[in-house]
Design a protein around this motif. Structure first.
Motif, PDB file in Angstrom:
ATOM      1  N   ARG A  94      -4.850   5.590   1.331  1.00 27.30           N
ATOM      2  CA  ARG A  94      -4.083   5.087   0.185  1.00 27.30           C
ATOM      3  C   ARG A  94      -4.839   5.284  -1.126  1.00 27.30           C
ATOM      4  NH1 ARG A  94       0.776   4.945   1.769  1.00 27.30           N
ATOM      5  NH2 ARG A  94      -0.165   6.915   2.309  1.00 27.30           N
ATOM      6  N   PHE A 132       0.836  -1.201   0.000  1.00 30.27           N
ATOM      7  CA  PHE A 132       0.000   0.000   0.000  1.00 30.27           C
ATOM      8  C   PHE A 132       0.874   1.256   0.000  1.00 30.27           C
ATOM      9  CE2 PHE A 132      -3.207  -3.051   1.455  1.00 30.27           C
ATOM     10  CZ  PHE A 132      -4.186  -2.790   0.505  1.00 30.27           C
ATOM     11  N   SER A 133       1.853   1.244  -0.881  1.00 31.33           N
ATOM     12  CA  SER A 133       2.768   2.365  -1.142  1.00 31.33           C
ATOM     13  C   SER A 133       3.743   2.637  -0.006  1.00 31.33           C
ATOM     14  CB  SER A 133       1.984   3.652  -1.456  1.00 31.33           C
ATOM     15  OG  SER A 133       1.167   3.466  -2.596  1.00 31.33           O
ATOM     16  N   ALA A 162      -1.055  -0.657   6.247  1.00 29.00           N
ATOM     17  CA  ALA A 162       0.034   0.268   5.913  1.00 29.00           C
ATOM     18  C   ALA A 162       0.759   0.721   7.169  1.00 29.00           C
ATOM     19  CB  ALA A 162      -0.527   1.472   5.153  1.00 29.00           C
ATOM     20  N   VAL A 199      -1.940   6.976  -5.700  1.00 23.51           N
ATOM     21  CA  VAL A 199      -0.823   6.050  -5.895  1.00 23.51           C
ATOM     22  C   VAL A 199       0.103   6.533  -6.998  1.00 23.51           C
ATOM     23  CG1 VAL A 199      -2.086   4.019  -5.083  1.00 23.51           C
ATOM     24  CG2 VAL A 199      -2.164   4.622  -7.509  1.00 23.51           C
TER      25      VAL A 199
END
Length: 972
Positions: free
Chosen positions: A874, A28-29, A69, A877
């Motif tokens: 999130r 999730f980045s 995350a 992105v």
């Protein structure tokens, strides 16, 4: 598109985690995943806890992916977002609902999902963490804790809806969503390397055995106690009661915040009167501690809730908002200190209120834990901030390596010291002046939105990240070449530039600005010899012969730009040397003659003819010399007059010229009228004169509204100069200056509140008065002596300017004379190495002085992605298109609730959640939205674009869509 999120099903949640981690190494980045040491655990509620930090009840614990995350970043204690009977679409939440660019504010308080949906999100998150903690080796699958949060009254908490929620988290194994998660894991077990059937069979479904009680302001003490008794005795839950900072009393809160610079924060005493009182809280907590011990459970307090303050400047919708973050920190510590003394350190405290990297280790060392946060994670860096925090706490854990850490009370001495120090902690005191607006007026483009705010705010659009990066690598010649391309006065601006760029630096949201001006001066000194070796008169030749009248910053810069392009240039300066106001007015303790001469040497090397001691009074003095163009850069020496009956004041420019030549004498007590940078120079110069004992500055507004830079104000304080606010000179008689006290009315054209007389007066000793309220050019003289063909640059062009604004003026004049195009921004290709370097710096705190400033510069001209960092859900992105271009931003409609946080941190005048290319989860949501975007039919792969995208699409948007289908299919 509405402001409602669409929860992600567990199969899609896990598919994204597994595919994203395999392809990109992110979850999730979140790029920096924390791996917990295995040597020691904390023990809480009889459960193991690998770390004591995590997100508080708020946006970071509303959805499953938010919790996941946070875990990947290093969180191990999760205070789930509060549930109440009023939920889902029935719960009114004004949007935007979050503002976190300074201290934090919000107008929302509980989950925006239906309570059963919230329970499902928490169960999905729990199950996912059980899988990835083991599969990816991030930590012990039993090393994290979920803490429920419920509110707001006993009737609601006892309702079937909330009771099912509580019981559902106490025993999740019988729920439909648990069975769905289990089925996915078993059907996809071949995708895991470290998960087997036995592990799944033994997985604990006991998600929540603790709760934090949140009550509304004004809740009676007996109601709070009844709820806590119910949660402990009837529900068998370890219980924290969330306390409001109003327990401290209005006078204490008001004086504390005023003393830390938050006088602009407005609230009255009604919440303090209506809320739980301290004298009622202490015996209540004693009774609840006894009850919990009898039941074999733990009891403690959660400090603190947010503080209600008035909405005065439309920060958020409505009339009242809730303050958190750095301003809440001293209040939370003060309440913790007071309760700890009342209970002899035996009362357990869960802390939330301005915790961050700079203080969390000291909080935990007092014995206060767990520590949760919201505002800190809403700033650039986002979840990636957690890694550094978790790593810093590992140092504390290693002291107790080999044993479980239990709660053994709070160290009263350490806590009191921490509470006292908070009052002067630079990370929590308010700036003397409000920070310059971060956002520009430039519209947010649908693609290619990477931009360095420092460049955009610089009048000459200096290529700042590039020269900082080169200087950090020791490549000073190249760094200085980039600087001089736009700025021919690197020594002067490296010394006294007002550096608007630094106020817009993204690093301000971390700890402090990158020291841009300092790096410029370093590059100038270290790169000077090599650059000078290569400067020659231009080999180009054109028909331009320019006379520049005035050798100040504007004149020198114009000469540089013109000569560089082959023009024949002569500067006429009436004084004995070039530099103008910098050489003859700015005090020498601020900028030396050597500094000015270094910049002048560039134009000498370019072949500019310099005639000093030569005054040109009009065009007639240049007749017959063949000049094709005249540039007027004569400054602005006419002071703005201020009538003070009875006074014969000095005026700023004249005084500073005389002071620089030691040609002025003042009495013992001097008063300077004004609040700008020139007034600060006047005050500091006056204080250094023989015989002067005291200098005071009188300003009609307050220091938050003064035009001077904050650093200039700090310098006058160091020099022992008094700054007297909200005073306007009225009359002078017999050595006494009479001033009227001023109030602040409505904003004027400058946006600052207008000073309004109160009719009250004070008197102060003044042997001499110096007026420093501005200068204006002599427009009549210019009109009479120079024709309309003369080009004006610098202070004489409309109004006084800073040095860098004078350079911008000079550039504009040179471009018009040369008919030249604008200088193109310096651009480098983004390499994989550079990208990794930038992402490595994101989320990590690092004050100036810890290393090269290039290690702190986030190089926003390559990658910005603030909107990705700060989104709790999130919903934004990064997309790599594979075409060799810069990373692009894609907005995920289903995950967005329009909280507005990404808009506050976007350097453009736009809202990423509205303006960026958007991927919709359904055709219906796309048709209901104004965002430019598209929907992909999963069954066929067909792409359907909406009208907003069709009107703004380009080759880059098409490459993003293609990349989503081919490389980021897990987003569909």
């Amino acid at each position: 598109m509405g402001d409602r999120m669409v929860p992600v099903s567990f199969d899609r949640l896990m598919d994204r985690i597994l595919e994203e981690y395999e392809k990109l190494g992110t979850v999730f980045s979140v790029r920096k995943q924390y791996v917990s040491p295995k040597d020691v655990y904390y023990s809480i509620f009889g459960e193991k806890l690998e770390g004591v930090c995590g997100p508080a009840a708020g946006p970071h614990t509303q959805l499953a992916q938010n919790i996941i995350a946070a875990y990947c970043g290093g969180a191990r204690f999760f205070e789930l977002k509060t549930v109440q009977t009023l939920d889902g679409k029935d719960l009114p939440v004004s949007k935007p609902c979050i503002k976190a660019d300074e201290e934090g504010y919000n107008v929302e308080w509980s989950t925006e999902l239906r309570v059963p949906e919230a329970m499902e999100e928490y169960i999905k998150a729990w199950y996912a963490l059980k899988l990835i903690s083991r599969e990816f080796g991030f930590g012990d699958p039993d090393g994290f804790v979920f803490n429920m949060s419920v509110g707001y009254d006993l009737e609601g908490i006892r309702s079937d809806k909330i009771d099912r929620f509580i019981e559902g988290l106490k025993n999740a194994g019988t729920s439909g969503i648990w069975k769905e998660c289990s089925s996915y894991a078993r059907e996809n077990i071949s995708r895991f390397n470290h998960i087997d059937e036995k592990y799944l069979d033994e997985m604990s479904d006991r998600i929540g055995i603790s709760v934090t009680l949140s009550t509304l302001h004004g809740c009676p003490p007996e109601e709070i106690e009844r709820i806590a008794v119910y949660l402990i005795k009837e529900k068998g839950l370890n219980t924290f009661v969330k306390c409001n900072p109003t327990l401290l009393g209005y006078e204490f809160a008001r004086s504390t915040l005023d003393g830390m610079g938050y006088g602009n924060m407005i609230f009255d005493d009604h919440h303090f009167r209506d809320d739980l009182q301290y004298q009622d809280a202490v015996p209540m907590f004693e009774r609840l501690m006894d009850l919990a011990e009898k039941e074999g459970l733990s009891f403690g307090v959660k400090l603190t809730n947010t503080l209600p303050v008035d909405i005065r400047n439309k920060e958020l919708p409505g009339e009242e908002m809730y303050m958190s973050g750095k301003a809440l920190y001293p209040l939370t510590l003060a309440l913790a200190d007071r309760l700890t003394r009342s209970f002899g350190g035996k009362l357990r405290i869960s802390f939330s209120g301005g915790a961050d990297f700079f203080n969390i280790d000291r909080i935990v060392e007092t014995g206060i834990w767990p520590v949760t946060m919201v505002t800190n994670l809403l700033k650039p860096g986002g979840y990636d901030r957690l890694v550094q925090i978790a790593e810093s706490l590992d140092q504390i854990r290693r002291i107790d390596a080999g044993k479980n850490i239990e709660f053994n009370g709070i160290d009263q001495g350490k806590l009191h010291e921490l509470s006292v120090n908070a009052l002067t902690d630079i990370h929590h005191t308010q700036n003397i002046k409000p920070r310059e607006p971060f956002k520009s007026s430039q519209s947010l483009p649908i693609t290619d939105c990477f931009v360095a705010p420092c460049e955009g705010s610089c009048p000459i659009h200096q290529d700042i990240p590039y020269y900082i990066n080169l200087a950090g690598a020791g490549r000073y010649k190249e760094s200085l070449e980039i600087i001089v391309n736009r700025n021919p006065l690197p020594f002067i601006t490296g010394s006294i530039c007002t550096h608007r760029c630094m106020s817009r630096c993204t690093r301000n949201f971390y700890e402090e600005t990158v020291q841009i001006r300092k790096v410029k001066l370093e590059a100038a000194w270290r790169g000077y010899e090599e650059v000078m070796d290569e400067i020659r008169p231009s080999g180009k030749r054109n028909d331009i012969k320019a006379a520049i009248i005035g050798g100040g910053p504007a004149g020198i810069a114009a000469a540089h730009f013109l000569a560089r392009e082959g023009a024949l240039v002569t500067i006429f300066e009436k004084e004995d040397c070039l530099g103008g106001i910098v050489s003859h007015v700015v005090p020498e303790f601020r900028v030396s003659r050597e500094i000015v001469e270094k910049d002048v040497s560039f134009i000498r090397r370019l072949g500019v003819e310099i005639l000093t001691g030569t005054e040109i009074r009009g065009e007639k003095d240049l007749a017959g010399q063949g000049f094709t163009h005249i540039v007027l850069a004569i400054g602005a020496d006419n002071p703005v007059k201020l009538d003070i009956p009875g006074a014969k004041p000095y005026y700023a420019i004249d005084f500073l010229k005389k002071a620089r030549k030691n040609a002025v004498e003042l009495g013992k007590d001097v008063i300077v009228v004004g609040g700008g940078n020139t007034a600060m120079d006047v005050a500091r110069a006056a204080k250094r004169l023989p015989g002067v004992e005291s200098v005071s500055m009188v300003y009609r507004r307050d220091k938050r509204l003064m035009p001077a830079d904050e650093e200039e104000y700090l310098l006058i304080r160091e020099d022992g100069i008094s700054f007297l606010e909200r005073l306007a000179p009225a009359a002078y008689d017999n050595g006494m200056l009479k001033c009227e006290k001023m109030g602040l009315g409505e904003p004027d054209d400058s946006g600052r509140r207008r000073p309004v007389g109160t009719g009250e007066f004070v008197e102060m000793r003044a042997d001499d008065i110096i007026i420093a309220v501005g200068e204006m050019p002599d427009e009549e003289y210019i009109k009479q002596n120079f024709g309309p063909m003369a080009f004006l640059a610098g202070d004489c062009n409309g109004k006084p300017k800073t040095v860098v604004e004078a350079i911008s003026d000079a550039r504009d004049v040179a471009d018009r004379i040369l008919n030249a195009p604008k200088i193109e921004p310096y651009k480098c290709k983004l390499t994989e190495k550079t990208e990794k370097s930038i992402h490595k710096k994101k989320g990590r705190m690092a004050h100036s002085g810890a290393g090269p400033e290039s290690e702190r510069c986030l190089q926003c001209s390559y990658i910005c992605e603030n909107c990705v960092d700060v989104c709790p859900n999130r919903a934004n992105v990064e997309i790599l298109t594979g075409t060799g271009g810069m990373p692009q931003i894609l907005h995920l409609d289903d995950l967005c609730n329009e909280c507005g946080n990404c808009a506050d941190f976007c350097p453009f005048a736009g809202r990423p959640y509205k303006d960026k290319l958007t991927l919709f989860g359904s055709r219906e949501r796309m048709e209901d939205s104004g965002n430019p975007g598209f929907f992909v039919v999963r069954e066929t792969g067909d792409v359907i674009k909406n009208q907003g995208l069709l009107l703004s699409e380009n080759a880059v948007t098409d490459s993003i869509i293609l990349a989503v289908k081919e490389r980021y299919a897990y987003l569909l």
